[in-house]
Structure formats: C-alpha cells, structure tokens
Design a protein around this motif. Structure first.
Motif, mmCIF file in Angstrom:
data_model
loop_
_atom_site.group_PDB
_atom_site.id
_atom_site.type_symbol
_atom_site.label_atom_id
_atom_site.label_comp_id
_atom_site.label_asym_id
_atom_site.label_seq_id
_atom_site.Cartn_x
_atom_site.Cartn_y
_atom_site.Cartn_z
ATOM 1 N N ARG A 1 1.165 22.746 -1.418
ATOM 2 C CA ARG A 1 0.153 22.088 -1.719
ATOM 3 C C ARG A 1 0.603 20.990 -2.791
ATOM 4 N NH1 ARG A 1 -4.278 23.237 0.209
ATOM 5 N NH2 ARG A 1 -4.044 25.403 0.387
ATOM 6 N N MET A 2 0.354 19.550 -2.641
ATOM 7 C CA MET A 2 0.644 18.486 -3.602
ATOM 8 C C MET A 2 -0.097 18.756 -4.862
ATOM 9 S SD MET A 2 -2.313 15.955 -2.284
ATOM 10 C CE MET A 2 -2.229 14.780 -3.354
ATOM 11 N N TRP A 3 1.284 18.606 -5.785
ATOM 12 C CA TRP A 3 1.073 18.716 -7.226
ATOM 13 C C TRP A 3 0.946 20.048 -7.823
ATOM 14 C CZ3 TRP A 3 2.897 14.687 -9.412
ATOM 15 C CH2 TRP A 3 2.974 13.282 -8.951
ATOM 16 N N SER A 4 1.009 21.269 -6.822
ATOM 17 C CA SER A 4 0.846 22.528 -7.229
ATOM 18 C C SER A 4 2.273 23.212 -6.882
ATOM 19 C CB SER A 4 -0.205 23.250 -6.434
ATOM 20 O OG SER A 4 -1.586 22.518 -6.502
ATOM 21 N N SER B 1 5.465 4.741 0.062
ATOM 22 C CA SER B 1 6.184 3.530 -0.805
ATOM 23 C C SER B 1 6.795 3.949 -1.972
ATOM 24 C CB SER B 1 5.257 2.484 -0.966
ATOM 25 O OG SER B 1 4.362 1.984 0.182
ATOM 26 N N TRP B 2 6.358 4.717 -2.852
ATOM 27 C CA TRP B 2 7.050 4.926 -3.948
ATOM 28 C C TRP B 2 8.512 5.656 -4.014
ATOM 29 C CZ3 TRP B 2 2.482 7.759 -6.690
ATOM 30 C CH2 TRP B 2 2.608 9.303 -6.837
ATOM 31 N N THR B 3 8.592 6.554 -2.947
ATOM 32 C CA THR B 3 9.642 7.302 -2.724
ATOM 33 C C THR B 3 10.428 6.375 -2.261
ATOM 34 O OG1 THR B 3 8.467 9.216 -1.834
ATOM 35 C CG2 THR B 3 10.748 9.122 -1.073
ATOM 36 N N VAL C 1 0.971 -1.374 -0.009
ATOM 37 C CA VAL C 1 0.181 -0.003 -0.023
ATOM 38 C C VAL C 1 0.842 1.308 -0.103
ATOM 39 C CG1 VAL C 1 -1.929 -1.131 1.065
ATOM 40 C CG2 VAL C 1 -0.132 -0.032 2.507
ATOM 41 N N PRO C 2 0.229 2.294 -0.447
ATOM 42 C CA PRO C 2 1.236 3.586 -0.564
ATOM 43 C C PRO C 2 1.633 4.208 0.801
ATOM 44 C CG PRO C 2 -0.610 3.823 -2.184
ATOM 45 C CD PRO C 2 -0.920 2.547 -1.307
ATOM 46 N N ALA C 3 0.712 3.818 1.695
ATOM 47 C CA ALA C 3 0.848 4.455 3.118
ATOM 48 C C ALA C 3 -0.147 3.876 3.777
ATOM 49 C CB ALA C 3 0.690 5.879 3.190
ATOM 50 N N MET D 1 -1.740 12.977 -10.813
ATOM 51 C CA MET D 1 -1.435 14.364 -10.301
ATOM 52 C C MET D 1 -2.573 15.295 -9.985
ATOM 53 S SD MET D 1 1.358 14.766 -13.402
ATOM 54 C CE MET D 1 2.180 16.422 -13.124
ATOM 55 N N ASP D 2 -3.508 14.626 -9.177
ATOM 56 C CA ASP D 2 -4.826 15.103 -8.857
ATOM 57 C C ASP D 2 -4.946 16.506 -9.013
ATOM 58 O OD1 ASP D 2 -4.262 12.451 -7.716
ATOM 59 O OD2 ASP D 2 -5.032 12.883 -5.965
ATOM 60 N N ASN D 3 -4.602 17.351 -8.363
ATOM 61 C CA ASN D 3 -4.816 18.810 -8.331
ATOM 62 C C ASN D 3 -3.679 19.577 -8.971
ATOM 63 O OD1 ASN D 3 -3.315 17.974 -6.019
ATOM 64 N ND2 ASN D 3 -3.833 20.006 -4.908
HETATM 65 C C1 GLC Z 1 -2.538 10.514 -4.377
HETATM 66 C C2 GLC Z 1 -1.607 10.793 -5.505
HETATM 67 C C3 GLC Z 1 -1.735 9.772 -6.384
HETATM 68 C C4 GLC Z 1 -1.354 8.454 -5.730
HETATM 69 C C5 GLC Z 1 -2.093 8.140 -4.616
HETATM 70 C C6 GLC Z 1 -1.946 7.148 -3.793
HETATM 71 O O1 GLC Z 1 -4.005 10.521 -4.869
HETATM 72 O O2 GLC Z 1 -1.982 12.108 -6.148
HETATM 73 O O3 GLC Z 1 -0.852 9.818 -7.596
HETATM 74 O O4 GLC Z 1 -1.520 7.525 -6.823
HETATM 75 O O5 GLC Z 1 -2.071 9.456 -3.735
HETATM 76 O O6 GLC Z 1 -0.601 7.283 -3.304
#
Ligand code: GLC
Length: 449
Positions: A374-377, A435-437, A27-29, A175-177
């Motif tokens: 802010r994420m992606w900004s 995780s991806w970091t 899982v990512p986190a 890259m949500d926002n």
């Molecule tokens: C956030 C990120 C996205 C990622 C997700 C899980 O929504 O913007 O890129 O896949 O988190 O980590």
C-alpha cells in the motif's frame, strides 16, 4: 554499474518524460494523474535540467504561474483540456473550487492547498544548467516568487509561531496515507464521515479520488474509507474558503510534519544561497524565521527515546509517534548535529527496520503499520531515496549514499519506472512510467553532488 546499462536506463527515462510531457509541463502519469503537481514537477525539472534545461525552465515557470495572490504555490494546477467544456461540472473543480478564495488566480485553476516546498531545489538545479541571460532571467523571476512562497508559509502556516510549518491536509504532505496522518485522520474525522456518506456530491467525488484505481490494484492504493475522510477534510477547507483566520479557528489537522519541515529547511538554505549568488537580499524577518525552523525541528520534533524525528500535532503539541521514512528526512535538511545524524544513519543501516534489500521502505518493516504494497505505508519511493541520498552525501556519508544510489538504480532497472516498489522483493507497484521515478533516476546517474 556498467556504462551501457546506465545509458539504457537514461534513454528509457528520457522517453518516459517525453511521453508524459504536455506543452508547458510534465504530468506524473497521463491516465491517473493528468494535471500538474507541485513536487512532481519540481522533481521532473531536476531530471529534465540534464537533458533540456530550457524545457526544465518552462516546467518550473508554468508551475510558478499558479501562485496565489497571498504567495501560496498550489499543489495542483489543472489542465484546461481535462476540465471539459464546462469546468463547473468537473469533479476536480467541485472538490476544490479555489475561486472561493479571493487569493486564487483567475486565469489558472488550482487546488487550494500546497505540497512540500521543494521548488527552490529545482530552481537552483535548473539555473545551474541554463546559460547567460536566460539563467539570470529565470533565477530572478523564480527567486521573487519563491520569496513570496516562503513568506506565505510563515505568515499562514506557522501555527505555533515556532517556525514550523503546519500541513492542513494529508495530500499536502505528498505522502497521502502515511500511517501517522492516517491514524490522526481516522481519530478526528468521525462526525464528518457520517455527514458525507449520505452526500451525493461526495459520492461523485469519490469516483474522482478513485481515478487511481484505473491502472493499479486497489490493495496498493489508499483505502476508500480513508479516501472519504480525506475528501471530507478537503471539502471543509473549501467551505472555509482557504481563509487563514477561519481555518485556524475551525479546521484541523494542523500538523507540524517532519518531512515537510525538513524539506523547508533545505529549501530555505537554497533560497539563501540563490539570493547571495544574485546579490539580492532576503527580508530580515524571513531569515529569522528560517533559523527558527532549524532550531524547532531539532528541539520539538526529536524523540530521544526512539532516537527519531516525528511529526507533531500543532494544536495539542503531542508527537505522532509512528515511524516512517519521513522520520529520516532531517538528513536532507542538513542542519543536524553529528550525533543525531549518526543516529539516523544507524536506523538506515538497521536490517530489522529500514535496511531492506530494496530500501528505503516508507514504513520500517518491523512496525505494526507496515503494509508491503500500500502506497506510503511500506513501499519504497524513489523521491524519498533521492532526498536521503542527497542528505547522506552532504553530511559526509558517501559510502552509504553510493550504496543506496546503486540499490535505487538497480531496483528501477530490474522492475521498471514504477511509482513505488516492494521494499522486500523490489516488485514494481502502482503506476508504470511514472515521471518522477524517471527524472530522479537521470539525476542520480548524472549528478554526484
Ligand atoms: C499521489 C502521491 C503524491 C503525488 C501525486 C501525483 O497522490 O501520493 O505525492 O504528488 O500522487 O503524482
């Protein structure tokens, strides 16, 4: 960097991946992102392939099990234990209800959209580190699934029949926002917004999309008002049962996203390499579409004035002229002529825009949309750096690639395995032990190609 520093960076990364691992996937986190995500898992598999190729094989195999009957690979696969005893009461279930589509799998519960198609890259890397029969079985299994996925992209998302893939939701881009999408969504979703603010279901769902606020500061996350808009767009897709025809007629956005198409181009090339290796020929129509994507990115998404690539509204054919790190990802695609490659590298080297001490910012620092936290900004993301580094290496900019690799590793070493970082001072932002970091740091240390 000193050898012992590298060892300690890798050890810590391996521990994070082990902690975030759940039976078949990572899982990512655990708190904020307790499910399996498409591009997260792909990046994780790349890192894991260096430590434990069999585990990386299972990571990808479990991701591919989410494939829909029409070929789509969904952006999320939900962990059963997190859905609770009655999944129908779960907010993720309510938001996506993917079973409204006859194409959704019945044994796995998934979202109804995809994410950047980077799975082929992960499959190739994992395949390189498996041996013997395991390698062959894995590669053949994955390649068949990937062919269907890439065919789906062209069958269902090539809105203008020009080879460019359209994304139908900002979450699809990963890259949500990112500002061009936020700008588009704010402009187009007003009527829906009025509808949803009174809606009890939507208010409940908002809690789900704000689960990110548990561990992080709100000024580092998507604005709640944008979250409402995004949720509304997801609900519309659910309402249309993720059906291509209904979506094409009734849904927007359809955006030819520059980052997604860059990733598609490179992953198409990898799929071609894999098919040659395995002596397995790709369908003619698919390879023709692949070539068309390369030409269309080059001719339709390039802005000569800014000397940058932009995403384009597929319906109006207008470029969304807001620069982001996505504008540079055609470097990763690897199909640009030397002049455009050099022009993008100039942007990367420009101290006023992208070349900050803790580069590469997700929005150039001299742009009006830049928001440090802010994420992606504004913040720097390791996966973006990794994609750019790969592109630089392949196009012969070895020194730039090495410098960015060094900067990236140092940033993580000094500030933690965070989700993203301030491009100005390197401060770690968002979730910790992401995780991806961790995974991509391992790959940067181990894989000079
Ligand atoms: C956030 C990120 C996205 C990622 C997700 C899980 O929504 O913007 O890129 O896949 O988190 O980590």
């Amino acid at each position: 960097m000193l050898e012992n520093v590298n060892i300690s960076i890798e050890k810590r990364a391996a521990l994070i991946l082990a902690d975030n691992h759940r039976l078949t996937h990572t899982v990512p986190a655990p708190n904020n992102y307790p499910h399996q995500w498409l591009w997260d898992s792909s990046f994780v598999a790349v890192g894991l392939s260096h430590l434990d190729p069999d585990k990386a094989d299972i990571e990808i195999t479990s991701l591919l099990e989410g494939q829909w009957a029409n070929g789509m690979l969904p952006h999320m696969l939900f962990n059963r234990d997190k859905l609770g005893s009655n999944p129908k009461l779960n907010l993720d279930y309510i938001l996506w209800n993917s079973h409204r589509s006859p194409d959704a799998p019945t044994d796995v519960f998934t979202s109804g959209i995809t994410q950047p198609p980077i799975v082929a890259e992960a499959v190739q890397q994992v395949g390189r580190r498996l041996s013997g029969e395991d390698r062959k079985d894995f590669m053949v299994y994955a390649m068949r699934k990937l062919i269907r996925y890439h065919q789906w992209i062209y069958a269902e998302r090539d809105y203008n029949q020009n080879g460019l893939m359209s994304a139908v939701h900002p979450w699809e881009t990963g890259m949500d926002n990112t500002p061009p999408w936020v700008g588009y969504m704010r402009q187009h979703e007003h009527s829906g917004l009025v509808l949803v603010t009174d809606n009890i279901v939507v208010n409940g769902l908002l809690k789900a999309i704000r689960r990110d606020a548990k561990e992080t500061m709100l000024d580092e996350r998507t604005l709640t008002s944008d979250g409402i808009i995004f949720t509304n767009a997801a609900l519309r897709l659910r309402h249309l049962r993720y059906d291509k025809q209904r979506m094409m007629e009734q849904h927007s956005p359809y955006i030819e996203d520059v980052a997604m198409n860059s990733i598609l181009i490179r992953n198409n090339a990898i799929l071609r390499e894999m098919s040659e290796d395995l002596d397995y020929s790709l369908p003619e129509e698919l390879t023709a579409k692949m070539r068309q994507t390369e030409q269309s990115l080059d001719s339709l998404l390039w802005d000569e004035e800014a000397q940058l690539f932009y995403s384009r509204d597929a319906k109006t054919k207008q470029l969304l002229k807001t620069p982001t790190v996505g504008s540079l990802l055609p470097l990763y695609a690897g199909t640009l002529d030397p002049i455009k490659t050099a022009q993008l590298v100039d942007h990367l080297r420009d101290n006023e825009s992208f070349a900050t001490d803790f580069a590469v910012p997700s929005v150039p620092i001299n742009d009006e949309n830049f928001d440090e936290k802010r994420m992606w900004s504004g913040p720097t993301w390791i996966n973006m750096n990794w994609l750019i580094i790969k592109g630089l290496r392949r196009s012969g900019y070895r020194t730039d690639a090495e410098e960015l690799t060094e900067k990236t590793l140092r940033m993580v070493y000094e500030n933690g395995y965070r989700e993203y970082f301030s491009a100005i001072n390197g401060e770690g932002l968002g979730i910790d032990n992401f995780s991806w970091t961790a995974a991509l740091v391992i790959d940067l240390l181990r894989n000079p190609e």
